[in-house]
Write a protein that holds these residues in place. Structure first.
Motif, PDB file in Angstrom:
ATOM      1  N   VAL A 141       0.296  -1.316   0.412  1.00  0.00           N
ATOM      2  CA  VAL A 141       0.070   0.248   0.008  1.00  0.00           C
ATOM      3  C   VAL A 141       0.815   1.574   0.213  1.00  0.00           C
ATOM      4  N   ALA A 142       1.262   2.080  -0.707  1.00  0.00           N
ATOM      5  CA  ALA A 142       1.433   3.231  -1.052  1.00  0.00           C
ATOM      6  C   ALA A 142       0.512   4.384  -1.505  1.00  0.00           C
ATOM      7  N   LEU A 143       0.180   5.300  -0.213  1.00  0.00           N
ATOM      8  CA  LEU A 143      -0.264   6.322  -0.314  1.00  0.00           C
ATOM      9  C   LEU A 143       0.641   7.750  -0.526  1.00  0.00           C
ATOM     10  N   SER A 144      -0.182   8.768  -1.239  1.00  0.00           N
ATOM     11  CA  SER A 144       0.782   9.785  -1.622  1.00  0.00           C
ATOM     12  C   SER A 144      -0.045  10.820  -1.486  1.00  0.00           C
ATOM     13  N   PHE A 145       0.035  11.814  -1.230  1.00  0.00           N
ATOM     14  CA  PHE A 145      -0.358  13.216  -1.259  1.00  0.00           C
ATOM     15  C   PHE A 145       0.586  14.549  -1.928  1.00  0.00           C
ATOM     16  N   ASP A 146      -0.789  14.539  -2.929  1.00  0.00           N
ATOM     17  CA  ASP A 146      -0.050  16.174  -3.603  1.00  0.00           C
ATOM     18  C   ASP A 146      -0.080  17.260  -2.789  1.00  0.00           C
ATOM     19  N   SER A 147       0.702  17.915  -1.904  1.00  0.00           N
ATOM     20  CA  SER A 147       0.516  19.683  -1.685  1.00  0.00           C
ATOM     21  C   SER A 147       0.463  20.546  -2.147  1.00  0.00           C
ATOM     22  N   ASP A 148      -0.292  20.663  -3.208  1.00  0.00           N
ATOM     23  CA  ASP A 148      -0.519  21.757  -4.092  1.00  0.00           C
ATOM     24  C   ASP A 148      -0.627  23.252  -3.779  1.00  0.00           C
ATOM     25  N   HIS A 149      -1.298  23.256  -2.023  1.00  0.00           N
ATOM     26  CA  HIS A 149      -2.134  24.629  -2.296  1.00  0.00           C
ATOM     27  C   HIS A 149      -1.737  25.539  -2.457  1.00  0.00           C
ATOM     28  N   GLU A 150      -1.304  26.399  -2.216  1.00  0.00           N
ATOM     29  CA  GLU A 150      -1.619  27.908  -3.082  1.00  0.00           C
ATOM     30  C   GLU A 150      -1.051  27.337  -4.696  1.00  0.00           C
ATOM     31  N   THR A 151      -0.167  26.621  -4.916  1.00  0.00           N
ATOM     32  CA  THR A 151       0.199  26.878  -7.095  1.00  0.00           C
ATOM     33  C   THR A 151      -0.844  26.545  -7.567  1.00  0.00           C
ATOM     34  N   ILE A 152      -1.895  25.807  -7.267  1.00  0.00           N
ATOM     35  CA  ILE A 152      -2.519  25.173  -8.671  1.00  0.00           C
ATOM     36  C   ILE A 152      -3.151  26.796  -8.899  1.00  0.00           C
ATOM     37  N   PRO A 153      -3.250  27.586  -8.465  1.00  0.00           N
ATOM     38  CA  PRO A 153      -4.215  28.978  -8.585  1.00  0.00           C
ATOM     39  C   PRO A 153      -2.749  29.973  -9.235  1.00  0.00           C
TER      40      PRO A 153
ATOM     41  N   ARG B 230      -0.182  29.463 -10.663  1.00  0.00           N
ATOM     42  CA  ARG B 230       0.095  29.163 -12.035  1.00  0.00           C
ATOM     43  C   ARG B 230      -0.767  29.250 -12.996  1.00  0.00           C
ATOM     44  N   ASP B 231      -1.760  29.568 -12.592  1.00  0.00           N
ATOM     45  CA  ASP B 231      -2.847  30.047 -13.635  1.00  0.00           C
ATOM     46  C   ASP B 231      -3.188  31.971 -13.981  1.00  0.00           C
ATOM     47  N   GLY B 232      -2.300  32.451 -12.188  1.00  0.00           N
ATOM     48  CA  GLY B 232      -1.499  33.964 -12.857  1.00  0.00           C
ATOM     49  C   GLY B 232      -3.609  34.791 -12.026  1.00  0.00           C
ATOM     50  N   GLU B 233      -3.667  33.308 -11.310  1.00  0.00           N
ATOM     51  CA  GLU B 233      -5.082  33.542 -10.368  1.00  0.00           C
ATOM     52  C   GLU B 233      -4.227  34.233  -9.498  1.00  0.00           C
ATOM     53  N   THR B 234      -4.667  34.956  -8.753  1.00  0.00           N
ATOM     54  CA  THR B 234      -3.924  35.228  -7.642  1.00  0.00           C
ATOM     55  C   THR B 234      -5.265  36.345  -6.284  1.00  0.00           C
ATOM     56  N   ARG B 235      -6.268  36.264  -6.800  1.00  0.00           N
ATOM     57  CA  ARG B 235      -6.953  36.767  -5.443  1.00  0.00           C
ATOM     58  C   ARG B 235      -7.053  36.228  -4.623  1.00  0.00           C
ATOM     59  N   PRO B 236      -7.676  36.810  -3.217  1.00  0.00           N
ATOM     60  CA  PRO B 236      -7.577  36.136  -2.332  1.00  0.00           C
ATOM     61  C   PRO B 236      -8.697  34.333  -2.024  1.00  0.00           C
ATOM     62  N   GLY B 237      -9.706  34.602  -2.896  1.00  0.00           N
ATOM     63  CA  GLY B 237     -10.461  33.162  -2.941  1.00  0.00           C
ATOM     64  C   GLY B 237     -10.079  32.062  -2.519  1.00  0.00           C
TER      65      GLY B 237
ATOM     66  N   GLU C 197       3.188  24.056 -12.787  1.00  0.00           N
ATOM     67  CA  GLU C 197       3.255  24.418 -14.294  1.00  0.00           C
ATOM     68  C   GLU C 197       3.319  22.955 -15.493  1.00  0.00           C
ATOM     69  N   ARG C 198       2.186  23.598 -16.264  1.00  0.00           N
ATOM     70  CA  ARG C 198       1.928  22.433 -17.065  1.00  0.00           C
ATOM     71  C   ARG C 198       3.627  22.513 -17.886  1.00  0.00           C
ATOM     72  N   ASN C 199       4.053  21.728 -17.861  1.00  0.00           N
ATOM     73  CA  ASN C 199       4.759  21.194 -18.558  1.00  0.00           C
ATOM     74  C   ASN C 199       4.620  21.119 -20.166  1.00  0.00           C
ATOM     75  N   MET C 200       4.097  20.540 -20.930  1.00  0.00           N
ATOM     76  CA  MET C 200       3.367  20.074 -21.912  1.00  0.00           C
ATOM     77  C   MET C 200       4.012  21.403 -22.336  1.00  0.00           C
ATOM     78  N   SER C 201       3.386  22.597 -21.777  1.00  0.00           N
ATOM     79  CA  SER C 201       3.664  23.635 -22.697  1.00  0.00           C
ATOM     80  C   SER C 201       5.250  25.145 -22.600  1.00  0.00           C
TER      81      SER C 201
END
Length: 295
Positions: free
Chosen positions: A40-52, A54-61, A122-126
């Protein structure tokens, strides 16, 4: 000259694309450590604020939604793993690690693995090859500084895999990747038909919390499966992996799985898994090392 359409390609062209990165020999061992029937191999992607970000979304929500992952989700996950004495792998974008260095230290102090997950999700394919390479090397250096050891594995952001990702992975000297989906069990990656020595610990959208539980306020993406139904799917995946004597790998995100009702469902799943006395809990790095030793 007009670019050819895929239906116009000759056999040499489509074979070249298919063979660039391919599944090689299976690395499923004859037995798991201690006579365990299933790994059993559990994993967690700790992305947190990087998703917004990455897309240039800088507003608080959107940033607050990501912050929840570090402020609330990750501590809950760590407490649950401690309760069951389970080591896990945390794939963390370097920007996320820089925003939350104490979280990285908490992972390491609890005996978990910290592995690569891009620079800012980042979207590495771009990206062009030079930028993808530079971000990967910078991310590895950052995680090494914050975690105290250099990462040995990678999960590409969004599981994207460019034409250059494998070469960069080899240059970094990584032992495993966990971004591709050619099998249920670990296998060796081939590059243009040649063995690389890199272990693939395969993922699948079925075994990921995001497709079931993500929410986009202004898009069509909505949670469509109750948390306990998600846990039921994963329970079936575990039971089948145990029956096969194979690997049960799971991908989750602290900002998604870390909510109360979802943690309740994950707890029920771990109760089920832990009720079997023939389980080997391992990080992705431990799985990769073991299957290579046995091959």
């Amino acid at each position: 000259m007009t670019e050819q359409q895929p239906w116009q390609w000759g056999e040499q062209t489509w074979r070249r694309h298919v063979e660039r990165v391919r599944a090689g020999r299976s690395l499923r061992p004859a037995a798991w450590p201690g006579g365990a029937r299933v790994a059993v191999a559990l994993s967690f992607d700790s992305d947190h604020e990087t998703i917004p970000l990455r897309d240039g979304e800088t507003r608080p929500g959107k940033l607050a939604q990501g912050e929840y992952g570090s402020r609330v989700g990750a501590p809950r996950v760590l407490r649950l793993l401690e309760r069951y004495r389970i080591p896990a792998s945390f794939f963390m974008p370097a920007v996320s690690a820089l925003l939350h260095p104490g979280e990285v230290r908490d992972y390491v102090a609890a005996g978990h693995e910290v592995a690569l997950h891009g620079w800012i999700h980042e979207r590495n394919m771009s990206l062009d090859p030079a930028d993808e390479r530079e971000l990967a090397l910078r991310a590895a250096d950052t995680l090494e500084r914050l975690a105290g050891t250099r990462p040995v594995g990678i999960r590409t952001p969004s599981w994207d895999f460019s034409d250059h990702t494998l070469a960069i992975t080899r240059e970094l000297g990584l032992r495993y990747d966990s971004s591709l989906m050619a099998d249920d069990e670990p296998y060796e990656l081939l590059a243009d038909g040649e063995p690389t020595g890199i272990v693939e610990i395969p993922v699948e959208w079925i075994r990921d919390d995001a497709p079931y539980l993500m929410m986009e306020r202004y898009g069509a993406l909505r949670p469509y499966t109750p948390p306990r139904d998600v846990a039921g799917i994963w329970r079936d995946e575990f039971d089948a992996a145990r029956e096969d004597g194979g690997l049960f790998q799971l991908t989750m995100h602290p900002h998604i799985i870390g909510h109360r009702s979802r943690m309740a469902a994950l707890t029920e799943l771990l109760d089920h898994i832990d009720g079997h006395g023939d389980v080997w809990y391992a990080t992705h790095a431990q799985v990769a090392d073991y299957v290579l030793e046995q091959s």
